[in-house]
Scaffold this active site. Structure first.
Site, PDB file in Angstrom:
ATOM      1  N   SER A 113       0.808  -1.222   0.000  1.00 52.54           N
ATOM      2  CA  SER A 113       0.000   0.000   0.000  1.00 52.54           C
ATOM      3  C   SER A 113       0.838   1.268   0.000  1.00 52.54           C
ATOM      4  O   SER A 113       1.648   1.481  -0.884  1.00 52.54           O
ATOM      5  CB  SER A 113      -0.955  -0.054   1.183  1.00 52.54           C
ATOM      6  OG  SER A 113      -1.878   0.989   1.100  1.00 52.54           O
ATOM      7  N   HIS A 114       0.703   2.069   1.036  1.00 53.74           N
ATOM      8  CA  HIS A 114       1.340   3.385   1.102  1.00 53.74           C
ATOM      9  C   HIS A 114       2.723   3.302   1.745  1.00 53.74           C
ATOM     10  O   HIS A 114       3.371   4.323   1.934  1.00 53.74           O
ATOM     11  CB  HIS A 114       0.455   4.302   1.928  1.00 53.74           C
ATOM     12  CG  HIS A 114       0.067   3.651   3.230  1.00 53.74           C
ATOM     13  ND1 HIS A 114      -0.881   2.638   3.270  1.00 53.74           N
ATOM     14  CD2 HIS A 114       0.519   3.801   4.475  1.00 53.74           C
ATOM     15  CE1 HIS A 114      -0.998   2.211   4.509  1.00 53.74           C
ATOM     16  NE2 HIS A 114      -0.157   2.892   5.273  1.00 53.74           N
ATOM     17  N   ASP A 278      -2.412   6.466  -3.494  1.00 50.94           N
ATOM     18  CA  ASP A 278      -1.263   5.851  -2.808  1.00 50.94           C
ATOM     19  C   ASP A 278      -0.607   4.751  -3.641  1.00 50.94           C
ATOM     20  O   ASP A 278      -0.897   4.585  -4.826  1.00 50.94           O
ATOM     21  CB  ASP A 278      -1.698   5.311  -1.438  1.00 50.94           C
ATOM     22  CG  ASP A 278      -2.510   4.046  -1.559  1.00 50.94           C
ATOM     23  OD1 ASP A 278      -3.206   3.889  -2.573  1.00 50.94           O
ATOM     24  OD2 ASP A 278      -2.439   3.188  -0.644  1.00 50.94           O
ATOM     25  N   ASP A 280      -0.861   1.534  -4.044  1.00 53.30           N
ATOM     26  CA  ASP A 280      -1.691   0.601  -4.821  1.00 53.30           C
ATOM     27  C   ASP A 280      -2.992   1.253  -5.275  1.00 53.30           C
ATOM     28  O   ASP A 280      -3.920   0.555  -5.710  1.00 53.30           O
ATOM     29  CB  ASP A 280      -1.961  -0.672  -4.021  1.00 53.30           C
ATOM     30  CG  ASP A 280      -2.662  -0.400  -2.699  1.00 53.30           C
ATOM     31  OD1 ASP A 280      -2.553   0.728  -2.185  1.00 53.30           O
ATOM     32  OD2 ASP A 280      -3.326  -1.309  -2.176  1.00 53.30           O
ATOM     33  N   ASP A 282      -5.549   2.631  -3.898  1.00 54.41           N
ATOM     34  CA  ASP A 282      -6.867   2.512  -3.269  1.00 54.41           C
ATOM     35  C   ASP A 282      -7.185   3.692  -2.352  1.00 54.41           C
ATOM     36  O   ASP A 282      -8.336   3.938  -2.038  1.00 54.41           O
ATOM     37  CB  ASP A 282      -7.040   1.165  -2.525  1.00 54.41           C
ATOM     38  CG  ASP A 282      -6.003   0.939  -1.450  1.00 54.41           C
ATOM     39  OD1 ASP A 282      -5.053   1.735  -1.337  1.00 54.41           O
ATOM     40  OD2 ASP A 282      -6.139  -0.077  -0.721  1.00 54.41           O
ATOM     41  N   ARG A 283      -6.166   4.438  -1.947  1.00 57.43           N
ATOM     42  CA  ARG A 283      -6.434   5.614  -1.113  1.00 57.43           C
ATOM     43  C   ARG A 283      -6.574   6.868  -1.978  1.00 57.43           C
ATOM     44  O   ARG A 283      -6.072   6.905  -3.100  1.00 57.43           O
ATOM     45  CB  ARG A 283      -5.281   5.860  -0.142  1.00 57.43           C
ATOM     46  CG  ARG A 283      -5.146   4.772   0.882  1.00 57.43           C
ATOM     47  CD  ARG A 283      -4.101   5.129   1.914  1.00 57.43           C
ATOM     48  NE  ARG A 283      -4.124   4.129   2.977  1.00 57.43           N
ATOM     49  CZ  ARG A 283      -3.619   4.288   4.177  1.00 57.43           C
ATOM     50  NH1 ARG A 283      -3.001   5.418   4.485  1.00 57.43           N
ATOM     51  NH2 ARG A 283      -3.694   3.343   5.081  1.00 57.43           N
ATOM     52  N   LYS A 377     -11.384  -0.188  -1.224  1.00 59.28           N
ATOM     53  CA  LYS A 377     -11.493   1.251  -1.383  1.00 59.28           C
ATOM     54  C   LYS A 377     -10.883   1.615  -2.727  1.00 59.28           C
ATOM     55  O   LYS A 377     -10.109   0.841  -3.295  1.00 59.28           O
ATOM     56  CB  LYS A 377     -10.834   1.990  -0.233  1.00 59.28           C
ATOM     57  CG  LYS A 377      -9.397   1.638   0.015  1.00 59.28           C
ATOM     58  CD  LYS A 377      -8.941   2.285   1.318  1.00 59.28           C
ATOM     59  CE  LYS A 377      -7.553   1.841   1.684  1.00 59.28           C
ATOM     60  NZ  LYS A 377      -7.530   1.049   2.921  1.00 59.28           N
TER      61      LYS A 377
END
Ligand code: G1P
Ligand code: ZN
Length: 545
Positions: A113-114, A278, A280, A282-283, A377
């Site tokens: 992710s982030h 982010d 990936d 999703d944010r 998300k």
């Protein structure tokens, strides 16, 4: 095909956290580490034989090597077919969309992710089930249990190289593999949800945007949708090429890590709209001209205006938010006469509500917003939603938010993170805090802050009736103020204490105050009750958003 059975030993600590198994790259590169986890996963999918899986990642360092290992293991474990994003890329929401649209059995997403990437950075792997969403706790626990008893794994003997860069079907270790366009299915889904004509007209009118893809996987999606399909001027997407180390940055769209975007949006002649996603994708972070939108407010604004967007024209069945997310969405739900569900942190808790048709929109304070269109998300989805709202109303981001506050009141909100605390210190702090909860309710802290309820949040899933306990300490005050404490489940270094602060202000004359000042009395109470400074020896949180 020659299958090798490789003897191995169990690794400690392969329990997936809030969002999959996330560790330093060096941990993942130890011999057998990734293989053990993947074998444990396959072993907990007993009917995997002949099934179709989706596979892709956020392109971070080690992505391609891991993809090849997983493909060889999929072949050796009887998987029928794997759909892989070109170049090994798939954003998390796109992977969810592909699983759903193509009726796949599940998918493996490689992402941390982030978290930063590169040889010194983080790597991660998560499994998503057939609804396109993160594996529920029952499954992640079973995978973890299996990692502890594993003695060998199966992998196809090293085959000829696979060309991940050209679209189309092929075979690899006698298993069907199809390299798919990572953007196409997703872009098609977005066109079914949003009014592309209205947004094209908005751009044609001369509106300008800046989308910071943070050198992560969101770049190709944003370029295709925003620049190519909607007509945003070339260069609207910045940092649009995915890099293995995200250019050395923390690919996390918040004011602390996307400082350049915030500065662009505060400068004279700033674009009309700014956003970031982010690692990936999703944010999301939404920024107006010199105006940053909190994620909790973003969810509430989207919910209140959803019927302006074609995909949500018929209204919402319900809204869901994670427990630490502000109650701004609850106020909207009350007015719309629909339920608002409060779940533990982590997107996996939304899956059942979405599947059962109980909720349509959901969101988290951690820059996550989404809907029933996928089971993750979705950063770019939120950006398109905001663009659609601006095109439909002619209002700016700031005007939309201020209009919202005037109608529903403002939920002042901030999250303070205390990072890299020794795990034992953080656990002792939480344990001591839990001990103090009994008898705390009723205490008046002054400044209108009378404590009404103090508890440790437990969630009973209304669909499968599973219970998740110890999801965070909540202090609920009269008048809607809240303080929440919990430890992060995604970090890879020590522990992170998250303190969430919220205060409700109905009076429009008081909607323009600095959030930290409004929240100062709550910040002081949090420190007093949890003895944060004393126990950690730190003077201030490391990140304030
Ligand atoms: C964090 C966020 C949480 C989010 C998760 C995955 O988890 O707080 O809302 O779902 O990342 O993006 P945490 O580190 O707090 O466990
Ligand atoms: Zn993410």
């Amino acid at each position: 095909m020659k299958i090798q059975t490789v003897p191995t030993q169990a690794f400690d600590g392969q329990r997936p956290g809030t969002s999959g198994l996330r560790r330093k790259v060096a941990v993942f590169r130890q011999p057998h580490y990734l293989e053990n986890f993947v074998q444990a996963l396959f072993d907990t999918l007993p009917d995997r034989e002949g099934k179709t899986l989706v596979l892709g990642g956020d392109g971070r360092f080690h992505n391609r090597e891991a993809i090849l290992v997983i493909l060889r293991m999929a072949a050796a474990n009887g998987i029928g077919r794997v759909l892989v994003g070109r170049g090994g890329l798939l954003s998390t929401p796109a992977a969810s969309a592909v699983i759903r649209q193509r009726g796949a059995y599940g998918g493996i997403i490689l992402s941390a992710s982030h978290n930063p990437g590169g040889p010194e950075g983080d790597f991660g792997i998560k499994y998503n089930i057939g609804n396109g969403g993160p594996a529920p706790e029952m499954l992640t626990e079973a995978i973890h249990a299996r990692t502890r008893t594993l003695t060998s794994y199966s992998i196809a003997a090293r085959p000829a190289v696979l060309d991940l860069d050209h679209l189309g079907p092929t075979t690899f270790c006698e298993m069907a593999v199809e390299v798919i366009d990572p953007v196409a299915d997703y872009a098609e889904l977005m066109q079914r949800l949003f009014d592309f004509d209205a947004m094209r007209a908005w751009f044609a009118d001369g509106h300008r945007i800046c989308f910071d893809a943070m050198s992560a996987v969101g770049g190709p999606y944003a370029r295709t949708l925003l620049e190519e399909m909607l007509g945003a001027s070339a260069g609207s997407v910045i940092n649009g090429i995915p890099l293995e180390d995200f250019g050395g940055h923390h690919p996390d769209p918040n004011p602390a890590h996307a400082g350049a975007l915030i500065a662009t949006m505060a400068a004279p002649h700033a674009p009309d709209f700014g956003a970031a996603s982010d690692g990936d994708a999703d944010r999301n972070m939404i920024v107006g001209r010199n105006f940053v939108v909190t994620p909790s407010d973003s969810l509430a604004v989207l919910a209140a205006n959803a019927t302006l967007v074609p995909g949500y024209r018929d209204g919402l069945a319900g809204i869901a938010r994670s427990m630490p997310t502000s109650c701004a969405a609850d106020a909207v739900a009350r007015e719309l006469g629909i339920p608002c569900y409060e779940t533990p942190t982590g997107w996996k808790f939304f899956g059942n509500l979405l599947d059962a048709g109980l909720a349509t929109l959901c969101g988290e304070e951690s820059y996550g917003t989404g809907s029933n269109h996928v089971r993750e998300k979705d950063g770019l989805w939120a950006v398109l939603f905001w663009l659609n709202l601006q095109a439909a109303t002619g209002l700016s981001v700031e005007a939309l938010v201020r209009r919202h506050w005037a109608r529903f009141g403002r939920h002042y909100y901030s999250r303070h993170d205390w990072e890299a605390i020794p795990a034992s210190v953080a656990e002792a702090l939480m344990a001591a805090l839990r001990e103090r909860l009994d008898g705390l309710a009723g205490r008046d802290f002054g400044d209108g802050l009378r404590l009404e309820q103090a508890d440790d949040f437990a969630y009973l899933d209304p669909v499968d009736h599973s219970e998740s306990r110890h999801q965070g300490v909540r202090l609920l005050f009269a008048g809607g103020a809240r303080i929440i404490f919990r430890l992060s489940g995604t970090g890879t270094e020590g522990a992170t204490l998250r303190v969430y602060l919220e205060r409700y202000e109905p009076d429009p004359a008081r909607h323009d105050l600095p959030a930290q000042a409004v929240l100062a009395p709550l910040i002081a109470i949090a420190d007093e009750l949890a003895a944060i400074r004393e126990r950690t020896g730190m003077d201030a949180p490391t990140v304030v958003t």
